[in-house]
Design an enzyme around this catalytic site. Structure first.
Site, PDB file in Angstrom:
ATOM      1  N   ASP A  22     -26.258  11.396  12.035  1.00 30.71           N
ATOM      2  CA  ASP A  22     -26.215   9.925  12.071  1.00 30.71           C
ATOM      3  C   ASP A  22     -27.597   9.311  12.234  1.00 30.71           C
ATOM      4  O   ASP A  22     -27.995   8.442  11.459  1.00 30.71           O
ATOM      5  CB  ASP A  22     -25.324   9.431  13.220  1.00 30.71           C
ATOM      6  CG  ASP A  22     -23.868   9.791  12.998  1.00 30.71           C
ATOM      7  OD1 ASP A  22     -23.491  10.039  11.842  1.00 30.71           O
ATOM      8  OD2 ASP A  22     -23.114   9.850  13.994  1.00 30.71           O
ATOM      9  N   ARG A 106     -27.176   6.905  29.389  1.00 33.73           N
ATOM     10  CA  ARG A 106     -27.501   5.844  28.409  1.00 33.73           C
ATOM     11  C   ARG A 106     -28.459   4.767  28.924  1.00 33.73           C
ATOM     12  O   ARG A 106     -29.399   4.402  28.214  1.00 33.73           O
ATOM     13  CB  ARG A 106     -26.224   5.197  27.873  1.00 33.73           C
ATOM     14  CG  ARG A 106     -25.287   6.160  27.160  1.00 33.73           C
ATOM     15  CD  ARG A 106     -25.988   6.982  26.122  1.00 33.73           C
ATOM     16  NE  ARG A 106     -25.047   7.713  25.283  1.00 33.73           N
ATOM     17  CZ  ARG A 106     -25.407   8.657  24.433  1.00 33.73           C
ATOM     18  NH1 ARG A 106     -26.686   8.982  24.303  1.00 33.73           N
ATOM     19  NH2 ARG A 106     -24.515   9.278  23.702  1.00 33.73           N
ATOM     20  N   ASP A 135     -20.982   3.655  24.433  1.00 32.94           N
ATOM     21  CA  ASP A 135     -22.429   3.861  24.426  1.00 32.94           C
ATOM     22  C   ASP A 135     -23.180   2.656  23.870  1.00 32.94           C
ATOM     23  O   ASP A 135     -24.241   2.292  24.352  1.00 32.94           O
ATOM     24  CB  ASP A 135     -22.774   5.139  23.639  1.00 32.94           C
ATOM     25  CG  ASP A 135     -22.338   6.386  24.395  1.00 32.94           C
ATOM     26  OD1 ASP A 135     -22.281   6.318  25.643  1.00 32.94           O
ATOM     27  OD2 ASP A 135     -22.059   7.417  23.761  1.00 32.94           O
ATOM     28  N   SER A 185     -17.732  15.304  17.468  1.00 33.85           N
ATOM     29  CA  SER A 185     -18.850  14.462  17.887  1.00 33.85           C
ATOM     30  C   SER A 185     -19.101  14.808  19.351  1.00 33.85           C
ATOM     31  O   SER A 185     -18.208  14.692  20.191  1.00 33.85           O
ATOM     32  CB  SER A 185     -18.462  12.989  17.754  1.00 33.85           C
ATOM     33  OG  SER A 185     -19.353  12.217  18.520  1.00 33.85           O
TER      34      SER A 185
HETATM   35  N1  ARG Z   1     -16.146   8.735  26.447  1.00 30.64           N
HETATM   36  C1  ARG Z   1     -17.354   9.190  27.038  1.00 30.64           C
HETATM   37  C2  ARG Z   1     -18.144   8.035  27.597  1.00 30.64           C
HETATM   38  O1  ARG Z   1     -17.924   6.959  27.180  1.00 30.64           O
HETATM   39  C3  ARG Z   1     -18.141  10.089  26.166  1.00 30.64           C
HETATM   40  C4  ARG Z   1     -18.799   9.516  24.946  1.00 30.64           C
HETATM   41  C5  ARG Z   1     -19.472  10.621  24.228  1.00 30.64           C
HETATM   42  N2  ARG Z   1     -20.140  10.301  23.039  1.00 30.64           N
HETATM   43  C6  ARG Z   1     -20.105  11.105  21.958  1.00 30.64           C
HETATM   44  N3  ARG Z   1     -20.862  10.808  20.978  1.00 30.64           N
HETATM   45  N4  ARG Z   1     -19.356  12.147  21.886  1.00 30.64           N
HETATM   46  O2  ARG Z   1     -18.965   8.177  28.451  1.00 30.64           O
END
Ligand code: ARG
Length: 415
Positions: A22, A106, A135, A185
């Protein structure tokens, strides 16, 4: 001001770059679409503990794809001390299970990206998040708070490409794909690993073994339990089996121990910030050892009232962190309370690791609110049992009266 892209061209953009498909496609797309110079930034949050060449490979890839400059920042220590420690002190488990491994990283990446953008005189920061997840919120809110005059660009929302289109785009522009057949992912850092997509999107299907990369299956874990002793000072883990350790080493060792015993495999039907429900799977060995250990020690040294109130604060802290609202002043207020309560969270906890579980089995603290003389079942106890009659008489008074009133209403046919 930043509600998506406002211009057709940008001079310079800083891109949060992981080296995956990506963000590699985005790197080209930004140059192509906005005629922009792109500076790439990769944060080392311990995602590749074992492979020191990982970040060099990413840098080379970025340069090959046209990045005018690249930053790799080692943020492992600050990630632990400024993000994970507060989460441990707040016993942060989103919806009672998820230790927030991705969520905690993040805001740190966002702050560093904002700093680089300022230094580089960039007009915008771009990231690779979709419009569906958490995110994007965590990046956007943080970057805009730190650098209100920058735009936050989210090409995945703008371009309308699916995964197949991305692969075609990658082929057209000669973008090398490191893990072309990657099913899931994923996001990794030293605190945890999350996996989504593919079969995992079907909540009625058991997550297949190939979605796990760190932990052994609990049934394959050693048949003999291992008891570890974790020392805490003011709510922070500082030693393992009586050996003082630096944060990164401590995390590394706990990570290996947890993985070996199959600890930290969790999943849930998660409520995302944007309102979607999503089936999420994780491997978070360190969090699944440290949080129960911390929670138990904190409970031991705090009063009944403190514990009851702390639970509410922890819930709120966790929600704020999950939703990426670290910049909200409430976070400082909550941290002040959490830190104050953790001043006395010093001592040790023994945790038994065994076939997927991490259970607290013993604890000690110089500040434990526990008195053997009072608590013992022995007749020598100094606890005045006779006082209990008076206690129960008044303690239950209002509940008894309420019950009797309600019973009277029922027999009068009023309810
Ligand atoms: N649901 C989790 C969170 O919001 C994990 C997100 C993970 N991102 C990914 N690209 N797999 O913290």
């Amino acid at each position: 001001m930043s509600l998506g892209s406002s211009k057709t061209t940008y001079k310079k953009i800083v891109l949060c770059y992981s080296g995956g498909l990506d963000t590699s496609v985005i790197l080209k797309w930004l140059q192509d679409t906005y005629k922009a110079q792109v500076v790439t930034f990769t944060a080392d949050l311990g995602q590749e503990f074992a492979d020191p060449t990982h970040f060099k490979v990413i840098e080379e890839k970025a340069k090959k794809l046209g990045a005018v400059a690249h930053y790799t920042l080692d943020l492992k220590k600050v990630f632990i001390t400024d993000y994970i420690y507060p989460a441990i002190k707040a016993n942060a488990l989103y919806q009672n299970v998820y230790p927030l491994s991705t969520a905690l990283g993040r805001p740190l990446i966002a702050i560093e990206a904002a700093k680089i953008a300022k230094k580089e005189g960039a007009e915008a920061v771009a990231h690779g998040c979709t419009g569906k997840g958490n995110d994007q919120v965590r990046f956007n809110v943080t970057i805009r708070a730190y650098t209100p005059d920058l735009e936050v660009l989210q090409p995945v929302i703008e371009w309308g490409m699916g995964r197949d289109d991305e692969l075609k785009y990658a082929e057209k522009f000669g973008i090398p794909i490191l893990k072309a057949n990657k099913k899931y992912s994923t996001d990794e850092n030293l605190y945890g690993r999350s996996a989504e997509c593919d079969i995992l999107e079907k909540p009625e299907e058991i997550a297949p073994e190939d979605s796990k990369e760190w932990t052994v299956a609990p049934q394959q874990a050693p048949d003999i339990p291992e008891i570890i002793k974790i020392g805490f000072e003011k709510g922070i883990p500082v030693s393992l089996n009586d050996e003082k350790l630096e944060p990164i080493s401590l995390f590394r060792i706990l990570h290996d121990l947890g993985c070996k015993h199959g600890v930290g495999r969790i999943e849930q039907m998660e409520d995302r910030a944007v309102g979607l429900k999503s089936r999420e799977t994780y491997e978070t060995p360190v969090g699944c050892i440290l949080i129960p250990a911390h929670f138990e020690l904190e409970k031991y040294v705090s009063t009944k009232n403190e514990n009851a109130f702390k639970y509410l604060v922890d819930q709120r802290w966790t929600q704020m962190a999950y939703e990426g609202l670290w910049v909200d002043p409430l976070m400082d207020d909550l941290n002040a309370f959490v830190n104050e309560m953790n001043v006395k969270v010093t001592g040790w906890v023994k945790v038994r690791l065994f076939k997927g579980s991490a259970n607290v089995v013993a604890r000690q603290s110089p500040y434990g609110i526990y008195d053997l003389n009072l608590a013992t079942y022995d007749t020598k106890s100094t606890f005045n049992q006779k006082a209990s009659y008076g206690f129960m008489d008044l303690f239950g008074l209002s509940s008894r009266m309420g019950f009797q009133t309600k019973s009277r209403m029922k027999s009068d046919g009023k309810k």
